[in-house]
Design an enzyme around this catalytic site. Structure first.
Site: not given
Length: 248
Positions: A89, A198, A150, A177
């Site tokens: 990633k 996450n 976040g 988001g």
């Protein structure tokens, strides 16, 4: 996809990964290798025979840094038993306040990593032109942000993500988001192939319960996309026909 950062404990992370039913988990290579707080023993805490590792270049501010860390991530995956894992990633983020990815650095790093045989999953702003360019240089996916990392703001870039989905010939992953399952469902209803979640799980009051809820939102959204929604109309349309009714 889920991540491994920001959990209050290793146990909450393990429970959440199981509850999510995910098949791919991201790992911040730099934080694992430096034993950053919250990452001590992380690589050994997950059964990598059941979960596919997605090393990420979190913390890298330049293309050069990201390329170096991607190489370290590939070696880490091999050491943990995933010999054929060339995934990365790709994150190139020089902005410390808003954590927005650098489009030029991301493209530069992607071009080099593709040449080195990596399956590159680049994290990008929801920029349709950049997404197409990254696809053209050989990236395995594109990963447009729904809103800043976040932030829990949901999908504020829906119009651009829709364009990316319409034109992409590679899987589209909505990343960053998403705060609640309805937003995960929305991403899938739009036609995204995956979501990466996450913070919304890790920082929830009950991470494992939120992980399960997110999984259900993803499944519902995907089923809705495949089913095909009704057209949006400007006026009402009766669900019961008027013909054959009893005359007044």
């Amino acid at each position: 996809m889920t991540g491994t950062g920001r959990y209050r404990s290793m146990e909450e992370m393990q429970q959440s990964i199981i509850a999510s039913g995910c098949e791919i988990v991201t790992v911040a290579v730099r934080r694992v290798q430096t034993n950053a707080p919250g990452h001590e023993g992380l690589a050994e805490a997950i059964d990598w025979s059941k979960i596919w590792m997605l090393p990420n270049t979190a913390g890298c501010q330049t293309a050069e840094e990201a390329i170096r860390v991607a190489r370290l991530g590939r070696e880490m995956a091999k050491l943990l038993g995933q010999e054929d894992n060339n995934f990365v990633k790709l994150e190139v983020i020089p902005d410390p306040k808003y954590l927005l990815p650098d489009p030029i650095g991301t493209l530069q790093a992607a071009e080099q990593l593709v040449k080195e045989g990596f399956a590159v999953l680049p994290y990008i702003n929801a920029d349709p032109m950049l997404a197409k360019r990254l696809e053209e240089v050989g990236c395995a996916t594109v990963m447009p942000l729904g809103s800043p990392i976040g932030s829990g703001q949901g999908i504020s870039t829906a119009a651009n993500i829709a364009i990316i989905i319409e034109n992409a010939q590679v899987p589209v992953v909505v990343d960053a988001g998403i705060g609640v399952p309805s937003e995960a469902a929305l991403a899938m209803e739009m036609g995204a192939d995956l979501v990466l979640i996450n913070s919304a799980i890790a920082l929830a009051k009950n991470p494992a319960a939120m992980a399960r809820a997110m999984a259900q939102g993803v499944e519902a959204g995907r089923l809705a996309y495949l089913a095909g929604r009704i057209p949006i109309k400007s006026a009402a349309s009766a669900s019961s026909p008027l013909t054959g009714t009893i005359a007044p």
